[in-house]
Design a protein around this motif. Sequence first.
Motif, mmCIF file in Angstrom:
data_model
loop_
_atom_site.group_PDB
_atom_site.id
_atom_site.type_symbol
_atom_site.label_atom_id
_atom_site.label_comp_id
_atom_site.label_asym_id
_atom_site.label_seq_id
_atom_site.Cartn_x
_atom_site.Cartn_y
_atom_site.Cartn_z
ATOM 1 N N PRO A 185 10.832 8.874 0.767
ATOM 2 C CA PRO A 185 12.138 8.221 0.608
ATOM 3 C C PRO A 185 11.955 6.775 0.139
ATOM 4 C CG PRO A 185 11.979 9.319 2.735
ATOM 5 C CD PRO A 185 10.611 9.339 2.141
ATOM 6 N N ALA A 186 13.047 6.124 -0.229
ATOM 7 C CA ALA A 186 12.976 4.808 -0.873
ATOM 8 C C ALA A 186 12.194 3.787 -0.061
ATOM 9 C CB ALA A 186 14.389 4.297 -1.155
ATOM 10 N N ASP A 187 12.488 3.671 1.257
ATOM 11 C CA ASP A 187 11.817 2.663 2.082
ATOM 12 C C ASP A 187 10.307 2.879 2.110
ATOM 13 O OD1 ASP A 187 14.116 1.326 2.637
ATOM 14 O OD2 ASP A 187 14.420 2.213 4.620
ATOM 15 N N PHE A 188 9.901 4.125 2.322
ATOM 16 C CA PHE A 188 8.477 4.411 2.418
ATOM 17 C C PHE A 188 7.817 4.432 1.049
ATOM 18 C CE2 PHE A 188 10.161 6.248 6.370
ATOM 19 C CZ PHE A 188 9.368 5.572 7.282
ATOM 20 N N GLU A 189 8.585 4.726 0.004
ATOM 21 C CA GLU A 189 8.047 4.628 -1.354
ATOM 22 C C GLU A 189 7.630 3.191 -1.652
ATOM 23 O OE1 GLU A 189 9.409 5.428 -5.997
ATOM 24 O OE2 GLU A 189 10.905 5.123 -4.424
ATOM 25 N N ARG A 190 8.482 2.244 -1.255
ATOM 26 C CA ARG A 190 8.179 0.829 -1.477
ATOM 27 C C ARG A 190 6.914 0.427 -0.720
ATOM 28 N NH1 ARG A 190 9.900 -2.905 1.879
ATOM 29 N NH2 ARG A 190 11.539 -1.505 2.643
ATOM 30 N N ILE A 191 6.764 0.916 0.500
ATOM 31 C CA ILE A 191 5.590 0.589 1.304
ATOM 32 C C ILE A 191 4.326 1.182 0.671
ATOM 33 C CG2 ILE A 191 4.473 1.065 3.515
ATOM 34 C CD1 ILE A 191 7.223 0.818 4.815
ATOM 35 N N ALA A 192 4.419 2.429 0.231
ATOM 36 C CA ALA A 192 3.260 3.076 -0.389
ATOM 37 C C ALA A 192 2.859 2.364 -1.673
ATOM 38 C CB ALA A 192 3.574 4.542 -0.670
ATOM 39 N N LEU A 193 3.843 1.957 -2.476
ATOM 40 C CA LEU A 193 3.522 1.248 -3.719
ATOM 41 C C LEU A 193 2.903 -0.115 -3.427
ATOM 42 C CD1 LEU A 193 6.605 2.074 -5.985
ATOM 43 C CD2 LEU A 193 4.255 2.880 -6.239
ATOM 44 N N THR A 194 3.362 -0.775 -2.358
ATOM 45 C CA THR A 194 2.759 -2.055 -1.976
ATOM 46 C C THR A 194 1.295 -1.867 -1.598
ATOM 47 O OG1 THR A 194 4.886 -2.916 -1.184
ATOM 48 C CG2 THR A 194 2.886 -3.991 -0.368
ATOM 49 N N ALA A 195 1.008 -0.805 -0.848
ATOM 50 C CA ALA A 195 -0.382 -0.524 -0.484
ATOM 51 C C ALA A 195 -1.216 -0.240 -1.734
ATOM 52 C CB ALA A 195 -0.432 0.671 0.469
ATOM 53 N N ALA A 196 -0.645 0.514 -2.667
ATOM 54 C CA ALA A 196 -1.377 0.830 -3.902
ATOM 55 C C ALA A 196 -1.651 -0.435 -4.713
ATOM 56 C CB ALA A 196 -0.577 1.835 -4.728
ATOM 57 N N ARG A 197 -0.648 -1.298 -4.825
ATOM 58 C CA ARG A 197 -0.814 -2.514 -5.628
ATOM 59 C C ARG A 197 -1.823 -3.465 -4.992
ATOM 60 N NH1 ARG A 197 5.611 -3.575 -7.031
ATOM 61 N NH2 ARG A 197 5.765 -1.973 -8.662
ATOM 62 N N THR A 198 -1.757 -3.613 -3.672
ATOM 63 C CA THR A 198 -2.725 -4.481 -3.004
ATOM 64 C C THR A 198 -4.137 -3.931 -3.161
ATOM 65 O OG1 THR A 198 -1.007 -4.994 -1.362
ATOM 66 C CG2 THR A 198 -3.248 -5.664 -0.848
ATOM 67 N N SER A 199 -4.270 -2.609 -3.091
ATOM 68 C CA SER A 199 -5.579 -1.977 -3.279
ATOM 69 C C SER A 199 -6.103 -2.224 -4.690
ATOM 70 C CB SER A 199 -5.476 -0.471 -3.016
ATOM 71 O OG SER A 199 -5.080 -0.209 -1.682
ATOM 72 N N ILE A 200 -5.211 -2.164 -5.676
ATOM 73 C CA ILE A 200 -5.619 -2.417 -7.066
ATOM 74 C C ILE A 200 -6.142 -3.841 -7.219
ATOM 75 C CG2 ILE A 200 -4.712 -2.731 -9.405
ATOM 76 C CD1 ILE A 200 -2.908 -0.287 -8.853
ATOM 77 N N LEU A 201 -5.486 -4.794 -6.576
ATOM 78 C CA LEU A 201 -5.970 -6.172 -6.631
ATOM 79 C C LEU A 201 -7.372 -6.275 -6.039
ATOM 80 C CD1 LEU A 201 -2.747 -8.141 -5.572
ATOM 81 C CD2 LEU A 201 -3.640 -7.780 -7.880
ATOM 82 N N LEU A 202 -7.607 -5.599 -4.915
ATOM 83 C CA LEU A 202 -8.924 -5.647 -4.282
ATOM 84 C C LEU A 202 -9.984 -4.969 -5.148
ATOM 85 C CD1 LEU A 202 -7.870 -4.965 -0.595
ATOM 86 C CD2 LEU A 202 -8.880 -7.070 -1.480
ATOM 87 N N VAL A 203 -9.611 -3.883 -5.822
ATOM 88 C CA VAL A 203 -10.553 -3.215 -6.730
ATOM 89 C C VAL A 203 -10.981 -4.179 -7.835
ATOM 90 C CG1 VAL A 203 -10.759 -1.413 -8.482
ATOM 91 C CG2 VAL A 203 -9.744 -0.880 -6.264
ATOM 92 N N ASN A 204 -10.021 -4.902 -8.389
ATOM 93 C CA ASN A 204 -10.350 -5.868 -9.441
ATOM 94 C C ASN A 204 -11.221 -7.003 -8.920
ATOM 95 O OD1 ASN A 204 -8.906 -5.389 -12.193
ATOM 96 N ND2 ASN A 204 -7.408 -4.780 -10.653
#
Length: 318
Positions: A185-204
């Motif tokens: 759902p929308a609320d948890f979608e936003r949380i999951a995308l935040t986790a993905a984006r933060t992970s991408i920053l750490l990968v870089n």
Amino acid sequence: MKITLDISKLVEDGKLTPTEADRLKALASHETGSLAVNILIGFGVLAVAAGAVALVPTPLTAIGLGVLLFIVGGTVALNRVQQWTVLGQICSVVGALMFSGGVVAYGEGSLASMLIVTAVLALAALAARSSLLTALAVLAASACLGARAGYSHALYSLAIFEPTLTVVLFSALALLTYQASKNFPADFERIALTAARTSILLVNFGFWIGSLWGDPLVLLRGMGRADSPALLDEIVVPAWVFSLGWAVVLLAAALFAVKANRRWLVNTAAAFGAIHFYTQWFERLGATPLSVLLGGLLMLGLALALWAFNRRSAPAAA
């Protein structure tokens, strides 16, 4: 859902009557007043909590106050008290941070304390629907591998001691949370995308550090068998592997982002592409007037290409 409207422009264009505009302004004024009250009370809560910790400066004080504040924030969220939503979010975030700080202080920054903090922040992020806590949970997970940042006068520092593990683990986390976001759902979608984006920053960041110094795989050596230390000492991932791998990953990410119309990922790939380019450019050529001039011209070309893409892209999900 919250939207931003230019009321005066809409009235001028005849898309909104003056009466409707006045009604919307009155509603906005009420919302602004409620937000101001919530923020003022939130600052009061922060002051009381800070004062209590200052009077009894122990980790257990921070842990106890953190639990109390998070319960207050969670109660507001669960009861859906609309006019106190911001206050509830403030209490939840501050409570989770105080608890985490108390646990780290009590455990003296040990691996066990960081694992506890990671789990607590992740659960708190889900309970409070907080993107900030989600990002902090991912960063706490990176700290379990020794990642850290620091600041002293006019100097910022970033340390990642396990570039290979950082790249592998957080790439997996980014992929997992991105795929999961499609079914939430929308609320948890936003949380999951935040986790993905933060992970991408750490990968870089992992690629960045590895492209400069390589990776001697210290953690692997520490976990290796005592009867084969010489073999483990020879295992080193050279810097050029990270440099080449980073370029390939950035290119693949940019192509995927363009195809999927993910503008955040396009901009992130472009930003780290520039960082990668400048890092390798000046590492190889040094900071001479000619290298700076050529590097600047190439980066202007990249910036214009990125600007053109953002102009053409529809405001789709980022």
